[in-house]
Design a protein around this motif. Structure first.
Motif, PDB file in Angstrom:
ATOM      1  N   ILE A  36       0.840  -1.205   0.000  1.00 37.36           N
ATOM      2  CA  ILE A  36       0.000   0.000   0.000  1.00 37.36           C
ATOM      3  C   ILE A  36       0.870   1.248   0.000  1.00 37.36           C
ATOM      4  O   ILE A  36       0.596   2.225  -0.718  1.00 37.36           O
ATOM      5  CB  ILE A  36      -0.942  -0.017   1.221  1.00 37.36           C
ATOM      6  N   ASN A  37       1.942   1.235   0.806  1.00 35.15           N
ATOM      7  CA  ASN A  37       2.853   2.382   0.830  1.00 35.15           C
ATOM      8  C   ASN A  37       3.496   2.609  -0.522  1.00 35.15           C
ATOM      9  O   ASN A  37       3.656   3.756  -0.978  1.00 35.15           O
ATOM     10  CB  ASN A  37       3.938   2.166   1.882  1.00 35.15           C
ATOM     11  N   LEU A  38       3.879   1.532  -1.186  1.00 36.07           N
ATOM     12  CA  LEU A  38       4.494   1.656  -2.502  1.00 36.07           C
ATOM     13  C   LEU A  38       3.514   2.273  -3.489  1.00 36.07           C
ATOM     14  O   LEU A  38       3.890   3.160  -4.285  1.00 36.07           O
ATOM     15  CB  LEU A  38       4.945   0.276  -3.004  1.00 36.07           C
ATOM     16  N   ALA A  39       2.273   1.825  -3.429  1.00 38.91           N
ATOM     17  CA  ALA A  39       1.261   2.394  -4.317  1.00 38.91           C
ATOM     18  C   ALA A  39       1.058   3.875  -4.023  1.00 38.91           C
ATOM     19  O   ALA A  39       0.890   4.695  -4.947  1.00 38.91           O
ATOM     20  CB  ALA A  39      -0.056   1.629  -4.156  1.00 38.91           C
ATOM     21  N   LEU A  40       1.084   4.230  -2.717  1.00 41.65           N
ATOM     22  CA  LEU A  40       0.932   5.633  -2.337  1.00 41.65           C
ATOM     23  C   LEU A  40       2.099   6.470  -2.848  1.00 41.65           C
ATOM     24  O   LEU A  40       1.904   7.572  -3.398  1.00 41.65           O
ATOM     25  CB  LEU A  40       0.831   5.732  -0.814  1.00 41.65           C
ATOM     26  N   VAL A  41       3.308   5.961  -2.683  1.00 43.01           N
ATOM     27  CA  VAL A  41       4.493   6.689  -3.164  1.00 43.01           C
ATOM     28  C   VAL A  41       4.430   6.887  -4.676  1.00 43.01           C
ATOM     29  O   VAL A  41       4.725   7.974  -5.193  1.00 43.01           O
ATOM     30  CB  VAL A  41       5.776   5.937  -2.755  1.00 43.01           C
ATOM     31  N   GLN A  42       4.044   5.837  -5.395  1.00 42.93           N
ATOM     32  CA  GLN A  42       3.942   5.952  -6.854  1.00 42.93           C
ATOM     33  C   GLN A  42       2.904   6.989  -7.246  1.00 42.93           C
ATOM     34  O   GLN A  42       3.110   7.765  -8.194  1.00 42.93           O
ATOM     35  CB  GLN A  42       3.591   4.583  -7.460  1.00 42.93           C
ATOM     36  N   SER A  43       1.793   7.024  -6.516  1.00 38.53           N
ATOM     37  CA  SER A  43       0.758   8.015  -6.811  1.00 38.53           C
ATOM     38  C   SER A  43       1.269   9.434  -6.561  1.00 38.53           C
ATOM     39  O   SER A  43       1.059  10.344  -7.375  1.00 38.53           O
ATOM     40  CB  SER A  43      -0.487   7.746  -5.962  1.00 38.53           C
ATOM     41  N   LEU A  44       1.958   9.620  -5.414  1.00 43.13           N
ATOM     42  CA  LEU A  44       2.481  10.943  -5.088  1.00 43.13           C
ATOM     43  C   LEU A  44       3.534  11.385  -6.091  1.00 43.13           C
ATOM     44  O   LEU A  44       3.546  12.539  -6.548  1.00 43.13           O
ATOM     45  CB  LEU A  44       3.068  10.927  -3.679  1.00 43.13           C
ATOM     46  N   LYS A  45       4.431  10.459  -6.450  1.00 40.57           N
ATOM     47  CA  LYS A  45       5.463  10.820  -7.425  1.00 40.57           C
ATOM     48  C   LYS A  45       4.845  11.083  -8.787  1.00 40.57           C
ATOM     49  O   LYS A  45       5.365  11.898  -9.570  1.00 40.57           O
ATOM     50  CB  LYS A  45       6.500   9.705  -7.512  1.00 40.57           C
ATOM     51  N   GLY A  46       3.747  10.402  -9.053  1.00 37.59           N
ATOM     52  CA  GLY A  46       3.079  10.624 -10.334  1.00 37.59           C
ATOM     53  C   GLY A  46       2.519  12.030 -10.458  1.00 37.59           C
ATOM     54  O   GLY A  46       2.605  12.646 -11.527  1.00 37.59           O
TER      55      GLY A  46
ATOM     56  N   VAL B 149       6.741   3.979   6.916  1.00 37.32           N
ATOM     57  CA  VAL B 149       6.022   5.255   6.950  1.00 37.32           C
ATOM     58  C   VAL B 149       6.406   6.078   5.723  1.00 37.32           C
ATOM     59  O   VAL B 149       7.587   6.154   5.369  1.00 37.32           O
ATOM     60  CB  VAL B 149       6.348   6.043   8.239  1.00 37.32           C
ATOM     61  N   VAL B 150       5.405   6.696   5.088  1.00 39.61           N
ATOM     62  CA  VAL B 150       5.652   7.540   3.915  1.00 39.61           C
ATOM     63  C   VAL B 150       5.802   8.987   4.369  1.00 39.61           C
ATOM     64  O   VAL B 150       4.960   9.512   5.116  1.00 39.61           O
ATOM     65  CB  VAL B 150       4.486   7.426   2.904  1.00 39.61           C
ATOM     66  N   TYR B 151       6.888   9.630   3.928  1.00 41.75           N
ATOM     67  CA  TYR B 151       7.156  11.030   4.260  1.00 41.75           C
ATOM     68  C   TYR B 151       7.145  11.873   2.991  1.00 41.75           C
ATOM     69  O   TYR B 151       7.797  11.522   2.007  1.00 41.75           O
ATOM     70  CB  TYR B 151       8.517  11.185   4.940  1.00 41.75           C
ATOM     71  N   VAL B 152       6.422  12.984   3.056  1.00 42.73           N
ATOM     72  CA  VAL B 152       6.461  13.983   1.980  1.00 42.73           C
ATOM     73  C   VAL B 152       7.017  15.260   2.609  1.00 42.73           C
ATOM     74  O   VAL B 152       6.354  15.907   3.424  1.00 42.73           O
ATOM     75  CB  VAL B 152       5.065  14.244   1.388  1.00 42.73           C
ATOM     76  N   SER B 153       8.247  15.598   2.248  1.00 41.89           N
ATOM     77  CA  SER B 153       8.912  16.759   2.836  1.00 41.89           C
ATOM     78  C   SER B 153       8.920  17.892   1.818  1.00 41.89           C
ATOM     79  O   SER B 153       9.423  17.731   0.697  1.00 41.89           O
ATOM     80  CB  SER B 153      10.348  16.404   3.244  1.00 41.89           C
ATOM     81  N   ILE B 154       8.367  19.045   2.194  1.00 45.45           N
ATOM     82  CA  ILE B 154       8.270  20.205   1.299  1.00 45.45           C
ATOM     83  C   ILE B 154       9.069  21.349   1.920  1.00 45.45           C
ATOM     84  O   ILE B 154       8.888  21.688   3.095  1.00 45.45           O
ATOM     85  CB  ILE B 154       6.797  20.644   1.117  1.00 45.45           C
TER      86      ILE B 154
END
Length: 287
Positions: A121-131, A149-154
């Motif tokens: 699920i995390n991998l799918a989430l990361v792919q979606s975010l990177k997409g 844990v998935v991190y999005v750092s801005i």
């Protein structure tokens, strides 16, 4: 007449004396023979007594050995009984150990299955975010997975002006894309963390210190996600880490720039994670 009688008496006496000597010799010979027989019998008797003593000693030794053998035999019988008991207990303990190992193995497999599903699920989430965010500069935004844990750092240069808590229009575009992804993942909750460098805030600033600044920036991002992009506030947490969770040294401008950031931490719901384990129990391979 008297002479004749005296001569007769003397002759009889002489004759009587001769017969007694012969008998005496015979008696003496018989006595010697008897003494020899007695001596021989005595020797044989002593020999028999010695043999008897030896036999008695051997008998006593054999009886003692027999008693020892009986005792050893009984001890062996007792040990065999104890060994049987120990073997039975050992078998029971081994069976319990095997059952425990099976249970542990089942638990491990359930957890591994849950972790695998979480990672998927995390991998799918990361792919979606990177997409949706792939066209941004890596210095402005970074997506990573650490310990499930998935991190999005801005970076704050993308989100805020210096010393400000107002989200920039360009940053709203980025947050809108993030909101699109997380809204489609209802099984996740996330926390918005504000981070600063170690430079103290100016005395004229509307907030007291870096704690206030980091928290206010986090709440600004949360409000944008809620008010402008429709993310459920029940799924969000606003937090400030001030200057105390740096990713680089504050001794350089580049390090300070990296430390000034807002991080979105995406977490699977705890109950959702347990649901993964429960679903693993239904797996026929595990059962």
């Amino acid at each position: 007449m008297k002479k004749i009688l005296l001569l007769g008496a003397a002759g009889a006496l002489i004759l009587s004396s001769c017969v007694s000597s012969k008998k005496y010799g015979e008696l003496e010979a018989k006595q010697k023979e008897t003494q020899d027989l007695l001596d021989s019998a005595t020797v044989k008797l002593n020999s028999c007594l010695e043999d008897k003593a030896t036999a008695d000693a051997e008998l006593a030794s054999l009886r003692k050995q027999n008693e020892m053998l009986r005792a050893n035999n009984q001890e062996l019988i007792n040990n065999m009984g104890n060994l049987t008991t120990l073997t039975t207990k050992g078998a029971e303990n081994l069976e319990k150990s095997l059952e425990s190992l099976k249970e542990k193995d089942l638990t491990i497999r359930k957890l591994q299955d849950a972790v695998t599903r979480r990672d998927s699920i995390n991998l799918a989430l990361v792919q979606s975010l990177k997409g949706v965010l792939g066209n941004l500069d890596d210095e402005d935004i970074n997506i990573s997975v650490e310990k499930g844990v998935v991190y999005v750092s801005i970076s704050d240069k993308l989100l805020f002006s210096s010393g400000s808590t107002t989200v920039s229009n360009r940053a709203k575009e980025v947050l809108g894309k993030v909101a699109t992804v997380v809204k489609n993942k209802p099984d996740f909750e996330f926390m918005v963390e504000g981070h600063t460098d170690d430079v103290p805030v100016k005395s004229t600033a509307p907030f007291k210190d870096n704690w206030d600044l980091s928290v206010l920036r986090a709440t600004s991002v949360v409000r944008i996600l809620q008010d402008e992009f429709g993310v459920s506030p029940a799924r969000m947490t606003a937090a400030g880490r001030s200057q105390y969770a740096p990713v680089a040294s504050n001794d350089s401008r580049e390090g300070k720039s990296k430390n000034r950031r807002t991080r979105i931490v995406v977490l699977p719901k705890i109950d959702q994670f347990y649901s993964m384990i429960e679903e693993g129990l239904k797996d026929p391979d595990i059962n």
